[in-house]
Design a protein around this motif. Structure first.
Motif, PDB file in Angstrom:
ATOM      1  N   PHE A 133       0.836  -1.204   0.000  1.00  0.00           N
ATOM      2  CA  PHE A 133       0.000   0.000   0.000  1.00  0.00           C
ATOM      3  C   PHE A 133       0.872   1.255   0.000  1.00  0.00           C
ATOM      4  O   PHE A 133       0.605   2.226  -0.727  1.00  0.00           O
ATOM      5  CB  PHE A 133      -0.922  -0.024   1.217  1.00  0.00           C
ATOM      6  CG  PHE A 133      -2.099   0.913   1.128  1.00  0.00           C
ATOM      7  CD1 PHE A 133      -2.344   1.677  -0.001  1.00  0.00           C
ATOM      8  CD2 PHE A 133      -2.977   1.040   2.195  1.00  0.00           C
ATOM      9  CE1 PHE A 133      -3.426   2.542  -0.077  1.00  0.00           C
ATOM     10  CE2 PHE A 133      -4.058   1.904   2.139  1.00  0.00           C
ATOM     11  CZ  PHE A 133      -4.274   2.652   1.002  1.00  0.00           C
ATOM     12  N   LEU A 175      -3.503  -1.197  -5.957  1.00  0.00           N
ATOM     13  CA  LEU A 175      -4.494  -0.900  -4.928  1.00  0.00           C
ATOM     14  C   LEU A 175      -5.501  -2.042  -4.779  1.00  0.00           C
ATOM     15  O   LEU A 175      -5.890  -2.396  -3.664  1.00  0.00           O
ATOM     16  CB  LEU A 175      -5.215   0.411  -5.263  1.00  0.00           C
ATOM     17  CG  LEU A 175      -4.390   1.680  -5.122  1.00  0.00           C
ATOM     18  CD1 LEU A 175      -5.178   2.897  -5.603  1.00  0.00           C
ATOM     19  CD2 LEU A 175      -3.947   1.898  -3.673  1.00  0.00           C
ATOM     20  N   THR A 221     -12.428   3.299  -4.273  1.00  0.00           N
ATOM     21  CA  THR A 221     -11.392   3.660  -5.236  1.00  0.00           C
ATOM     22  C   THR A 221     -11.791   3.302  -6.666  1.00  0.00           C
ATOM     23  O   THR A 221     -11.475   4.040  -7.604  1.00  0.00           O
ATOM     24  CB  THR A 221     -10.058   2.974  -4.881  1.00  0.00           C
ATOM     25  OG1 THR A 221     -10.259   1.555  -4.758  1.00  0.00           O
ATOM     26  CG2 THR A 221      -9.508   3.512  -3.570  1.00  0.00           C
TER      27      THR A 221
END
Length: 547
Positions: free
Chosen positions: A178, A216, A263
């Motif tokens: 991350f 991600l 996201t």
């Protein structure tokens, strides 16, 4: 109203400091303030959800520093709903855990450890739901990780430390990945604020944008236990105390799903990895439910069904349409509640009979009819029996898949139907073995130790006479024996008369799951509005950037 946005994060953290200052003293006061602060967080969450629905997304820049410098917290419809459901569930689990401690009447339990860790966990969950930038989202994950390791290893047994270590190693790997993704995002876009990224990433070269999306997604898939990144879950969650397992299974994986949903809709509209997500969703459904079919321990059965039903949520995210996103949101709210409830029931069964091994259970429908009802209702809800909320969520997702009409979409519709039927089979199997049939010979008796300092057997298998007492040993405590550890540092023994706070908390969780059915119309309308807002992106961007 915007000033209320940080409070679901700040209140638990402030009270944690107070509880650490108090230490292992004033147990009743500590329990009272824990319940009070989670009740306050629940009220705040409802207020934020209603305000976001009526007035649009609410945002606040801490310290009045504008993006990209300041920390931004945002409460829109999705965040408000997730906060409300998670706050209700964490409050009920806390009452359940307090009932367990109250029943054992151990005033020397180190609540100065459990309560602060639990409140920190709640603060971390709230932080992730409200995060308006990637760094703050990362901080929320790390807050949860620290608290999770403490809660997973409560009691200090070898099994829990081993499982907790696996969990931490996997979580640290995802955290490093991350951080790398955040650094790369800042390098190509010059910001980590989600609203600014929503605008700037569209100007980034396609290859770089796809790489960021893949990184991600990998991070959040690990957190959400999406296959093939879910191998850590079945061995980590079942070893923890019942209330800890319940809140972890019901809530923590959904934080990863929420992050994927946020996201993918905000940063990567029209994403290129939809087919890959559909494959992961289908694999999660198939592998998870087949794993559940093969298990004979209730906690492991539920752990594998957890992996399987994560696939439904990823299905909705992958289709990326208004109906599928709305269905995914409904299913997240439903699954948080129902999965938590089933693990709470598993804890009640273990408390009563000393085991969750289905081959050693039986006759509970006759011996404990209330416990049977508490299991049956959420079990049917998980299987998606009409008109329960599980059916509402699955129907919305399958309708969206049919409307999409693509090959992968049809495969997922078929996979969803098959997984639902196999879930029903698994729940029927549990019902038949644990509740419907007569109890097997040599069933556990009242007064067995579930938690002790010697919870694990040594590597060299001892003779029966030398085997230590503890969870899974099935042996009563010898007269005069001293038990030094367990949940909240105390021994926990079986009892046919279950502690009323544990039963009441579980009953309230069942009622919460049923409320989604009663309020199915308003819930569907709300999630449709939330999906429209997510896909539009403009309301979120304007609320954060002040346009």
């Amino acid at each position: 109203m915007n000033a209320l946005v940080p409070l679901p994060v700040l209140l638990p953290l402030c009270v944690t400091g107070l509880k650490l200052a108090i230490g292992p003293r004033l147990h009743r006061f500590q329990r009272f303030i824990s319940i009070a602060v989670l009740g306050a967080v629940l009220v705040l969450s409802v207020i934020l959800m209603v305000a976001a629905d009526r007035h649009g997304p609410l945002s606040v820049h801490l310290g009045d520093f504008a993006p990209p410098v300041g920390i931004t917290l945002v409460a829109d419809r999705l965040a408000g709903l997730m906060l409300t459901v998670s706050s209700a569930v964490t409050l009920l689990v806390l009452v359940y855990s307090l009932g367990q401690g109250m029943a054992d009447r151990d005033d020397q339990a180190p609540v100065g450890v459990f309560h602060p860790a639990y409140l920190i966990l709640v603060a971390g969950v709230s932080c992730t739901f409200l995060a308006g930038d990637l760094v703050n989202l990362y901080v929320g994950f790390e807050i949860m990780l620290v608290a999770s390791f403490v809660l997973l290893t409560i009691g200090g047994t070898a099994t829990r430390i081993r499982a907790g270590s696996t969990y931490v190693i996997i979580s640290l790997f995802s955290s490093v990945l991350f951080l790398v993704a955040i650094a790369m995002t800042y390098a190509v876009a010059g910001t980590v604020n989600l609203a600014q990224l929503a605008e700037r990433l569209q100007e980034v070269p396609l290859g770089a944008r796809t790489l960021l999306e893949a990184m991600l997604l990998t991070v959040f898939a690990i957190k959400a236990a999406v296959f093939p990144l879910a191998a850590w879950l079945p061995d980590s969650y079942p070893t923890a105390p019942a209330p800890v397992t319940a809140v972890f299974a019901g809530l923590l994986t959904k934080v990863g799903v929420y992050s994927m949903l946020r996201t993918q809709t905000l940063l990567f509209p029209g994403h290129r990895l939809g087919d890959l997500l559909m494959l992961a969703a289908l694999a999660s459904m198939a592998v998870g439910i087949l794993g559940a079919v093969a298990q004979t321990d209730l906690k492991r059965v539920l752990s594998f069904t957890l992996i399987s039903h994560i696939g439904y949520m990823v299905f909705g995210i992958a289709l990326a349409g208004r109906g599928s996103i709305a269905g995914a949101i409904v299913y997240v709210a439903h699954h948080i509640t129902v999965q938590t409830t089933l693990f709470l029931v598993a804890g009640l069964i273990e408390r009563r009979d000393g085991t969750t091994e289905l081959t050693r259970l039986g006759g509970l429908a006759k011996a404990a009819p209330l416990l049977a009802v508490l299991f049956f209702v959420p079990a049917m809800n998980l299987a998606g029996i009409p008109p329960l909320s599980g059916f509402i969520g699955k129907l919305g997702l399958m309708r969206a898949g049919v409307a999409d009409g693509g090959g992968w979409a049809w495969a997922l519709v078929a996979g969803s139907a098959a997984t639902s039927l196999l879930t029903l089979y698994v729940m029927a199997k549990v019902w038949n073995l644990a509740f419907w049939r007569d109890g097997p010979p040599g069933a556990e008796e009242e007064g067995l130790v579930l938690e002790s300092a010697e919870d694990d057997e040594p590597d060299d298998e001892p003779d029966d006479e030398e085997r230590p007492t503890g969870s899974g040993s099935g042996l009563p405590v010898p007269a005069g024996a001293v038990v030094a550890a367990g949940f909240l540092g105390q021994s926990i023994t079986t009892t046919k008369r279950l502690p009323w706070p544990m039963v009441v908390a579980t009953g309230a969780a069942v009622s919460l799951g049923l409320s989604y059915t009663v309020l199915g119309g308003p819930l569907t309308t709300f999630t449709q509005a939330a999906a429209t807002e997510l896909l539009a992106r403009t309301p979120y961007i304007e609320a954060v950037l002040g346009r």
